[in-house]
Scaffold this motif. Structure first.
Motif, mmCIF file in Angstrom:
data_model
loop_
_atom_site.group_PDB
_atom_site.id
_atom_site.type_symbol
_atom_site.label_atom_id
_atom_site.label_comp_id
_atom_site.label_asym_id
_atom_site.label_seq_id
_atom_site.Cartn_x
_atom_site.Cartn_y
_atom_site.Cartn_z
ATOM 1 N N THR A 8 0.845 -1.185 0.000
ATOM 2 C CA THR A 8 0.000 0.000 0.000
ATOM 3 C C THR A 8 0.882 1.236 0.000
ATOM 4 O OG1 THR A 8 -1.829 1.125 1.087
ATOM 5 C CG2 THR A 8 -0.211 0.102 2.524
ATOM 6 N N GLU B 80 -0.893 4.364 0.570
ATOM 7 C CA GLU B 80 -1.727 5.395 1.173
ATOM 8 C C GLU B 80 -1.193 5.776 2.558
ATOM 9 O OE1 GLU B 80 -5.164 2.321 2.762
ATOM 10 O OE2 GLU B 80 -5.437 3.376 0.879
ATOM 11 N N THR B 81 -1.491 6.990 2.977
ATOM 12 C CA THR B 81 -1.054 7.448 4.292
ATOM 13 C C THR B 81 -1.921 6.807 5.372
ATOM 14 O OG1 THR B 81 -2.527 9.353 4.290
ATOM 15 C CG2 THR B 81 -0.327 9.663 3.322
ATOM 16 N N TYR C 182 -5.290 8.578 5.831
ATOM 17 C CA TYR C 182 -6.252 8.205 4.799
ATOM 18 C C TYR C 182 -6.792 6.799 5.051
ATOM 19 C CZ TYR C 182 -8.298 7.066 0.316
ATOM 20 O OH TYR C 182 -9.173 6.674 -0.659
ATOM 21 N N ALA C 183 -5.920 5.863 5.394
ATOM 22 C CA ALA C 183 -6.352 4.495 5.677
ATOM 23 C C ALA C 183 -7.284 4.454 6.881
ATOM 24 C CB ALA C 183 -5.143 3.598 5.909
ATOM 25 N N ASP D 33 -10.566 5.870 5.544
ATOM 26 C CA ASP D 33 -11.094 5.112 4.416
ATOM 27 C C ASP D 33 -11.620 3.739 4.818
ATOM 28 O OD1 ASP D 33 -11.571 4.789 1.548
ATOM 29 O OD2 ASP D 33 -9.993 3.261 1.687
#
Length: 175
Positions: free
Chosen positions: A127, A129-130, A133-134, A137
């Protein structure tokens, strides 16, 4: 709850979280809302049945999840479920666990579980993504799903444990 019945229950939940839940999930939440119902039962086993049983169940059903659903990195779910089940049982050993404290433990453990998996995926570059964000999300969404499931099954699981004397047997085994 005898160990055989517990394993059957967890296997049925394992099948449900991989087959039925995706059918009932809205399309925009597919891939974001991840059910881990077996993990909730591992945590309840740790709270009311003993840390050693939770460790074994977490390792076995985590490995099943690794193989069946998340095959690109074997062992991370097994390690996380087993470790968190054992630590939960260790921290709550011989303590009275109320419904509110059980739900708090489930919430914290689910957040830690998803965060550990995210961290390992980030290290191995599965992954990009930061973490923030995770968290927004899919980690919080999945945690709320597990919390709702934990709330729904708390009373039946607790009654099953009390009726069978499983908690009393496990305390005697630990000594």
């Amino acid at each position: 709850m005898t160990t055989g019945r517990l394993v059957v229950l967890m296997f049925v939940l394992f099948l449900i979280e991989g087959t039925l839940v995706p059918w009932f999930m809205p399309e925009q939440l597919t891939g974001r809302l991840i059910p881990h119902f077996t993990f909730v039962i591992v945590l309840y086993t740790a709270m009311y049945g003993g840390r050693h049983k939770a460790l074994v169940l977490g390792l076995v059903f985590g490995l099943l999840q690794d193989i069946a659903y998340y095959g690109h990195l074997l062992g991370i779910h097994s390690f996380s479920m087993g470790l968190l089940g054992y630590l939960t049982g260790l921290l709550l050993d011989k303590k009275r666990v109320t419904m509110m404290s059980a739900l708090l433990v489930v919430t914290v453990c689910c957040l830690v579980y998803e965060s550990v998996i995210y961290g390992v995926y980030l290290v191995f570059r599965f992954t990009r993504e930061t973490y923030s964000y995770a968290m927004v999300d899919h980690i919080l969404l999945s945690t709320f799903l597990q919390l709702g499931f934990a709330l729904v099954v708390y009373v039946p699981v607790r009654r099953w444990v009390d009726r069978s004397g499983y908690a009393a047997k496990s305390e005697n085994e630990e000594e």
